[in-house]
Scaffold this active site. Structure first.
Site, PDB file in Angstrom:
ATOM      1  N   GLU A 176       0.828  -1.226   0.000  1.00 35.52           N
ATOM      2  CA  GLU A 176       0.000   0.000   0.000  1.00 35.52           C
ATOM      3  C   GLU A 176       0.856   1.268   0.000  1.00 35.52           C
ATOM      4  OE1 GLU A 176      -3.002  -0.246   3.104  1.00 35.52           O
ATOM      5  OE2 GLU A 176      -4.070  -1.819   2.012  1.00 35.52           O
ATOM      6  N   GLU A 295      -5.613  -8.422  -0.382  1.00 36.14           N
ATOM      7  CA  GLU A 295      -6.311  -8.104   0.878  1.00 36.14           C
ATOM      8  C   GLU A 295      -7.764  -7.836   0.527  1.00 36.14           C
ATOM      9  OE1 GLU A 295      -4.793  -5.305   3.761  1.00 36.14           O
ATOM     10  OE2 GLU A 295      -2.734  -5.673   3.105  1.00 36.14           O
TER      11      GLU A 295
HETATM   12  O1  AHR Z   1      -5.147  -6.009   6.968  1.00 42.79           O
HETATM   13  C1  AHR Z   1      -5.034  -4.885   7.771  1.00 42.79           C
HETATM   14  C2  AHR Z   1      -4.329  -3.728   7.074  1.00 42.79           C
HETATM   15  O2  AHR Z   1      -5.134  -3.254   6.034  1.00 42.79           O
HETATM   16  C3  AHR Z   1      -3.021  -4.061   6.409  1.00 42.79           C
HETATM   17  O3  AHR Z   1      -1.944  -3.990   7.268  1.00 42.79           O
HETATM   18  C4  AHR Z   1      -2.905  -2.969   5.371  1.00 42.79           C
HETATM   19  O4  AHR Z   1      -2.171  -3.385   4.264  1.00 42.79           O
HETATM   20  C5  AHR Z   1      -4.336  -2.620   5.051  1.00 42.79           C
HETATM   21  O5  AHR Z   1      -4.563  -1.258   5.086  1.00 42.79           O
END
Ligand code: AHR
Length: 504
Positions: A176, A295
């Site tokens: 990210e 994610e």
């Molecule tokens: O999964 C939780 C968080 O969400 C992770 O660390 C990050 O990559 C995202 O913003």
């Protein structure tokens, strides 16, 4: 009697979206909250092995049949020194962990996690730190993990007790990096350049690895999708995948709108595919960049309490969303979205696996239990292997606050030619009414229904606890075959798995 809600679907062996890459059933473990410490690792627990890993957690991870787990972050990786987590445990430093403002003891690091993954029968998708660090730390970590021996870093791994290389195939180039919250946050140009150069160095060490460049942190980021376009402009020849991240929540307690959010996920995926293919055209390339949705999940229940927590404790209970039944339904539609796009989505990680926004929950030193979202994930991982088939669907629709023409029926089918099974995954989004479904399974002549699993509940807010599993599936669905048509009444607000198998 007139049937009010009626949907129709056609399935055909030849309507193939793609052979599914099993890695779309991946997950994620970050050094965050109680995911590692108190989750997978709990040395004081009676069920832990000699390394401190809980066997009961491993059993559930195996039941989910998770093919790949992303590690060690997440936001955490952007300020992580991987060297802190290798070598004798007593020599490892305690550090301030800046992403989540806790103390990282480094008791678990790369080698321990690789041992855990082996026991859990899963591969690892390793992320490198492109926040505070860069090419050098990444290439050293890769040499440590994958080089057989005879060099400084590979011999250090041997000295640490791991004679054989870990041979990690899939690597994330940071996490990210478009997010202002990220330690070492970058502009698209800054990220594009460092990702390109890091990828080049890593490929020199091990040309067999696959690399994932960071896409946007979610589809609402101000630079989306220009971030993807610039990143790929720099990295197109060096990387294999671009990442997508997305979390949803029912902030306004509007279930009809909430259950439609997988349509947003569909659009997100389509936009990223278009951006990748624009770069392909621009570069006159023959190579196709695929998607790593590394994610995705529901995440909102715990945000308020987490924002009030004091910093600098070890493994506090962060991001411990207690999922309810409607969350499980949304997760089901999100899994269907991934399968619908399985021609381009080759990796996906439900974030995360244990305790932190997770299907598996533990009490440190105590019980283990399954959240509501465990079940759609289990079903799709178990029965969703093979070829995704594109169903032709006609369904009644509704409008919600953010969406128009939301089909009540969300569905996908998977044909597994290896065991001659056909599985239909279907959600009825209607909150009060049954959906009558006729599904034409034309060229599956010798198939019979073997099971109709249903996850249903009168209470959208029902949750599970260590003591009571209120949200759990049953196998008493009403699907039957009428000639070449599967006929069923899908209960209002339900997740369905209709399994057919070829009769011998
Ligand atoms: O999964 C939780 C968080 O969400 C992770 O660390 C990050 O990559 C995202 O913003």
């Amino acid at each position: 009697m007139e049937i009010k809600n009626k949907a129709r679907m056609v399935l055909d062996k030849d309507f193939k979206v793609s052979e599914i890459d099993n890695r779309i059933y991946g997950s994620f473990i970050e050094h965050l909250g109680r995911a590692v410490y108190g989750g997978i690792y709990d040395p004081g627990h009676p069920l832990s092995d000699s390394l401190g890993f809980r066997e009961d957690v491993i059993d559930l991870v195996k039941e989910l049949d998770v093919p790949i787990v992303r590690y060690p972050g997440g936001n955490m990786v952007s300020a992580y020194n991987w060297e802190d987590g290798v070598g004798p445990i007593e020599d490892r430093p305690r550090r301030l962990e800046l992403a989540w403002r806790t103390i990282e003891t480094n008791e678990v690091g790369t080698n321990e996690f690789m041992s855990w993954a082996k026991k859990a029968n899963t591969d690892v998708m390793m992320a490198v730190n492109l926040g505070t660090r860069g090419i050098d730390a990444a290439r050293n970590l890769l040499e440590y993990c994958n080089h057989p021996g005879g060099t400084y870093w590979s011999d250090l791994r041997k000295k640490h007790g791991y004679a054989e290389p870990h041979n990690i195939k899939t690597w994330c180039l940071g996490n990210e990096m478009d997010g202002p919250w990220q330690i070492g946050h970058k502009t698209p140009e800054e990220y594009g350049r460092i990702a390109q150069e890091t990828a080049k160095a890593m490929r020199r060490i091990d040309p067999s690895i696959e690399l994932v460049a960071c896409g946007s942190s979610n589809s609402s980021m101000p630079l989306f999708p220009q971030w993807e376009a610039t990143t790929l402009d720099y990295t197109y020849d060096e990387v294999d995948y671009i990442s997508l991240h997305q979390y949803y929540g029912n902030y306004n307690n509007d279930p009809a709108n909430y259950l439609a959010k997988s349509l947003d996920m569909d659009n997100f995926i389509k936009t990223v595919i278009s951006t990748c293919d624009y770069l392909k055209a621009k570069k006159r390339s023959k190579k196709t960049i695929n998607l790593s949705f590394d994610e995705w999940n529901v995440w909102y229940h715990s945000r308020q309490v987490d924002s009030e927590r004091d910093p600098w404790s070890i493994a506090p209970p962060q991001l411990e969303d207690h999922y309810n039944f409607e969350d499980a339904l949304l997760v089901g539609t999100m899994l269907i979205s991934l399968l619908k796009h399985s021609d381009r989505v080759k990796i996906a990680c439900q974030a995360q696996l244990v305790n932190v926004i997770a299907p598996i929950m533990t009490e440190t030193g105590g019980a283990i239990w399954k959240q509501s979202i465990y079940y759609p994930y289990l079903h799709v991982s178990k029965y969703g292997r093979g070829n995704a088939l594109k169903p032709i669907i006609s369904s009644p629709v509704y409008d919600s606050k953010d969406f128009t023409d939301v089909p009540y029926l969300e569905s996908i089918a998977v044909h597994n030619p290896e065991n001659d099974e056909l599985t239909i995954f279907a959600v009825n989004r209607h909150l009060t009414e049954t959906l009558y479904l006729e599904c034409d399974v034309r060229n599956f002549e010798e198939y019979q229904i073997i099971e109709h699993i249903v996850l249903e509940n009168e209470d959208l807010k029902a949750t599970n606890t260590p003591e009571l599993e209120r949200v759990k599936p049953h196998s008493n669905g009403n699907a039957y075959l009428d000639g070449g048509t599967v006929v069923t009444n899908l209960a209002s607000k339900s997740w369905n798995v209709i399994r057919l198998a070829k009769q011998q």
